[in-house]
Motif scaffolding. Structure first.
Motif, mmCIF file in Angstrom:
data_model
loop_
_atom_site.group_PDB
_atom_site.id
_atom_site.type_symbol
_atom_site.label_atom_id
_atom_site.label_comp_id
_atom_site.label_asym_id
_atom_site.label_seq_id
_atom_site.Cartn_x
_atom_site.Cartn_y
_atom_site.Cartn_z
ATOM 1 N N ARG A 121 0.827 -1.217 0.000
ATOM 2 C CA ARG A 121 0.000 0.000 0.000
ATOM 3 C C ARG A 121 0.859 1.264 0.000
ATOM 4 O O ARG A 121 0.518 2.239 -0.676
ATOM 5 C CB ARG A 121 -0.935 -0.008 1.217
ATOM 6 C CG ARG A 121 -1.788 1.254 1.315
ATOM 7 C CD ARG A 121 -2.840 1.154 2.384
ATOM 8 N NE ARG A 121 -3.571 2.395 2.499
ATOM 9 C CZ ARG A 121 -4.533 2.801 1.683
ATOM 10 N NH1 ARG A 121 -4.875 2.038 0.649
ATOM 11 N NH2 ARG A 121 -5.151 3.949 1.848
ATOM 12 N N SER A 122 1.953 1.240 0.759
ATOM 13 C CA SER A 122 2.809 2.429 0.814
ATOM 14 C C SER A 122 3.389 2.750 -0.558
ATOM 15 O O SER A 122 3.492 3.921 -0.949
ATOM 16 C CB SER A 122 3.940 2.225 1.818
ATOM 17 O OG SER A 122 4.720 1.086 1.478
ATOM 18 N N ARG A 125 0.553 4.107 -2.817
ATOM 19 C CA ARG A 125 0.235 5.496 -2.474
ATOM 20 C C ARG A 125 1.282 6.449 -3.035
ATOM 21 O O ARG A 125 0.948 7.518 -3.564
ATOM 22 C CB ARG A 125 0.145 5.630 -0.951
ATOM 23 C CG ARG A 125 -0.253 7.019 -0.482
ATOM 24 C CD ARG A 125 -0.258 7.089 1.034
ATOM 25 N NE ARG A 125 -0.517 8.440 1.493
ATOM 26 C CZ ARG A 125 -1.733 8.936 1.722
ATOM 27 N NH1 ARG A 125 -2.790 8.190 1.535
ATOM 28 N NH2 ARG A 125 -1.880 10.186 2.141
ATOM 29 N N ARG A 126 2.555 6.045 -2.944
ATOM 30 C CA ARG A 126 3.631 6.896 -3.461
ATOM 31 C C ARG A 126 3.535 7.042 -4.976
ATOM 32 O O ARG A 126 3.704 8.139 -5.526
ATOM 33 C CB ARG A 126 4.988 6.321 -3.071
ATOM 34 C CG ARG A 126 6.162 7.218 -3.450
ATOM 35 C CD ARG A 126 7.455 6.767 -2.804
ATOM 36 N NE ARG A 126 7.847 5.423 -3.214
ATOM 37 C CZ ARG A 126 7.767 4.335 -2.440
ATOM 38 N NH1 ARG A 126 7.317 4.449 -1.196
ATOM 39 N NH2 ARG A 126 8.145 3.159 -2.893
ATOM 40 N N GLU A 129 0.626 9.333 -5.785
ATOM 41 C CA GLU A 129 0.944 10.733 -5.498
ATOM 42 C C GLU A 129 1.866 11.314 -6.563
ATOM 43 O O GLU A 129 1.694 12.459 -6.995
ATOM 44 C CB GLU A 129 1.588 10.871 -4.124
ATOM 45 C CG GLU A 129 1.845 12.312 -3.727
ATOM 46 C CD GLU A 129 2.167 12.494 -2.269
ATOM 47 O OE1 GLU A 129 2.164 13.646 -1.809
ATOM 48 O OE2 GLU A 129 2.412 11.476 -1.585
ATOM 49 N N ARG A 143 -2.828 14.761 -0.585
ATOM 50 C CA ARG A 143 -3.111 13.871 0.553
ATOM 51 C C ARG A 143 -4.612 13.675 0.719
ATOM 52 O O ARG A 143 -5.079 12.573 1.031
ATOM 53 C CB ARG A 143 -2.507 14.442 1.836
ATOM 54 C CG ARG A 143 -0.983 14.391 1.871
ATOM 55 C CD ARG A 143 -0.463 14.614 3.291
ATOM 56 N NE ARG A 143 -0.858 15.907 3.822
ATOM 57 C CZ ARG A 143 -0.149 17.016 3.685
ATOM 58 N NH1 ARG A 143 0.994 16.985 3.007
ATOM 59 N NH2 ARG A 143 -0.560 18.157 4.202
ATOM 60 N N LEU A 146 -5.838 11.304 -1.943
ATOM 61 C CA LEU A 146 -5.354 9.946 -1.704
ATOM 62 C C LEU A 146 -6.121 9.219 -0.611
ATOM 63 O O LEU A 146 -5.998 7.995 -0.479
ATOM 64 C CB LEU A 146 -3.861 9.973 -1.371
ATOM 65 C CG LEU A 146 -2.939 10.276 -2.556
ATOM 66 C CD1 LEU A 146 -1.509 10.516 -2.087
ATOM 67 C CD2 LEU A 146 -2.966 9.130 -3.580
ATOM 68 N N THR A 147 -6.927 9.945 0.175
ATOM 69 C CA THR A 147 -7.769 9.256 1.159
ATOM 70 C C THR A 147 -8.812 8.391 0.460
ATOM 71 O O THR A 147 -9.432 7.527 1.084
ATOM 72 C CB THR A 147 -8.487 10.254 2.092
ATOM 73 O OG1 THR A 147 -9.339 11.118 1.314
ATOM 74 C CG2 THR A 147 -7.483 11.100 2.866
ATOM 75 N N LEU A 149 -8.030 6.405 -2.119
ATOM 76 C CA LEU A 149 -7.360 5.254 -2.710
ATOM 77 C C LEU A 149 -7.542 4.037 -1.799
ATOM 78 O O LEU A 149 -7.159 4.060 -0.632
ATOM 79 C CB LEU A 149 -5.873 5.550 -2.897
ATOM 80 C CG LEU A 149 -5.054 4.471 -3.626
ATOM 81 C CD1 LEU A 149 -5.500 4.359 -5.080
ATOM 82 C CD2 LEU A 149 -3.568 4.803 -3.547
ATOM 83 N N GLU A 151 -7.625 -0.509 -1.463
ATOM 84 C CA GLU A 151 -7.177 -1.794 -2.011
ATOM 85 C C GLU A 151 -8.299 -2.801 -1.917
ATOM 86 O O GLU A 151 -8.908 -2.979 -0.861
ATOM 87 C CB GLU A 151 -5.962 -2.308 -1.239
ATOM 88 C CG GLU A 151 -5.436 -3.642 -1.759
ATOM 89 C CD GLU A 151 -4.297 -4.193 -0.931
ATOM 90 O OE1 GLU A 151 -3.736 -5.227 -1.311
ATOM 91 O OE2 GLU A 151 -3.967 -3.566 0.107
ATOM 92 N N TYR A 156 -5.672 -1.805 -6.644
ATOM 93 C CA TYR A 156 -5.885 -0.459 -6.112
ATOM 94 C C TYR A 156 -6.834 0.308 -7.020
ATOM 95 O O TYR A 156 -6.721 0.262 -8.253
ATOM 96 C CB TYR A 156 -4.554 0.276 -5.986
ATOM 97 C CG TYR A 156 -3.698 -0.313 -4.895
ATOM 98 C CD1 TYR A 156 -3.856 0.085 -3.572
ATOM 99 C CD2 TYR A 156 -2.771 -1.305 -5.177
ATOM 100 C CE1 TYR A 156 -3.098 -0.474 -2.554
ATOM 101 C CE2 TYR A 156 -1.998 -1.878 -4.164
ATOM 102 C CZ TYR A 156 -2.173 -1.459 -2.860
ATOM 103 O OH TYR A 156 -1.430 -2.019 -1.853
ATOM 104 N N TRP A 158 -10.020 3.772 -6.922
ATOM 105 C CA TRP A 158 -10.573 4.912 -6.200
ATOM 106 C C TRP A 158 -11.914 4.543 -5.602
ATOM 107 O O TRP A 158 -12.737 3.897 -6.264
ATOM 108 C CB TRP A 158 -10.721 6.108 -7.132
ATOM 109 C CG TRP A 158 -9.420 6.600 -7.683
ATOM 110 C CD1 TRP A 158 -8.963 6.473 -8.960
ATOM 111 C CD2 TRP A 158 -8.377 7.279 -6.965
ATOM 112 N NE1 TRP A 158 -7.718 7.034 -9.088
ATOM 113 C CE2 TRP A 158 -7.332 7.544 -7.882
ATOM 114 C CE3 TRP A 158 -8.225 7.704 -5.648
ATOM 115 C CZ2 TRP A 158 -6.162 8.203 -7.512
ATOM 116 C CZ3 TRP A 158 -7.062 8.361 -5.269
ATOM 117 C CH2 TRP A 158 -6.046 8.601 -6.195
#
Length: 243
Positions: A121-122, A125-126, A129, A143, A146-147, A149, A151, A156, A158
């Motif tokens: 997930r990290s 997210r990167r 972004e 940010r 991205l709330t 996003l 899984e 992944y 929206w």
């Protein structure tokens, strides 16, 4: 029932949080359907099971956006049964918002994001972004986007329906024509650095909300509750006449 809608104008005021309310629903009246739509909600209990404060978040937002604010308001207000039938509009006017919003650009940027399946997930997210950056250079806005996003089974995506939002952006950013005013006390609570509530909106605000107060929180942008959370809470509590 006190309802707090996201966005609006001058001098702080206050709400108070939810208590054992039945699941909220929305009726698509006038759209060819009268069936209620179940809404996701969260309940924070105060010292009494009566007179809830209801927060309705804005486009691309989430109930989690107001979790800390709701908890603080529960503690500050007690949810007193005599403080009811008030409206707080946070940084939004009862007018069309197309000219002051970048949501169409945000939606387009989100639709272009492509993330491989099965990655942490990290990392996802990167990557998301990085792909949003060319169109959304403000880190706070990225940010916020991205709330949404999430899984699902290793993929992944929206959380929001970007296709539907894009097709109906004009309706979402518009405002219906109302002839009957809302007679209750109303607070338009806006950020001084935001353009969503301007002096040009005052006549319509006064027409539809004859008991409206307009208050701007200095140094806050469109997300007033995030930029100046303590000032936001105090303004709402002052509006509800809570010491």
């Amino acid at each position: 029932m006190l309802r707090c809608l996201p966005r609006a104008p001058h001098r702080p005021a206050g709400p108070r949080p939810p208590s054992r309310a039945a699941p909220a629903s929305f009726t698509a009246a006038g759209r060819g359907s009268a069936a209620p739509l179940p809404l996701s909600y969260m309940v924070f209990d105060g010292s009494t099971p009566q007179s809830p404060l209801v927060f309705l978040h804005g486009l691309l937002g989430s109930k989690s956006n107001f979790r800390a604010i709701a908890r603080a308001l529960v503690q500050r207000t007690g949810r007193k049964p005599d403080l009811v039938e008030r409206l707080v509009s946070v940084d939004i006017s009862p007018t069309e918002s197309v000219a002051v919003t970048n949501f169409q650009a945000y939606i387009s940027a989100m639709r272009r994001v492509s993330i491989p399946n099965g990655i942490p997930r990290s990392t996802a997210r990167r990557l998301a972004e990085d792909q949003l950056y060319p169109a959304v250079q403000a880190s706070a806005v990225r940010r916020f986007l991205l709330t949404n996003l999430v899984e699902v089974e290793g993929r992944y995506m929206w959380r929001v329906n970007l296709e539907a939002i894009s097709q109906h952006m004009a309706d979402i950013m518009g405002f219906p024509v109302f002839h009957m005013p809302y007679p209750g006390p109303t607070l338009f609570l806006a950020g001084s650095d935001s353009s969503y509530v301007s002096s040009e909106d005052y006549p319509e605000i006064e027409r539809l909300f004859p008991k409206a107060e307009i208050h701007y929180i200095t140094g806050a942008g469109h997300w007033v509750h995030a930029d100046k959370s303590q000032e936001f809470i105090t303004a709402i509590c002052n509006f509800l006449l809570v010491p």
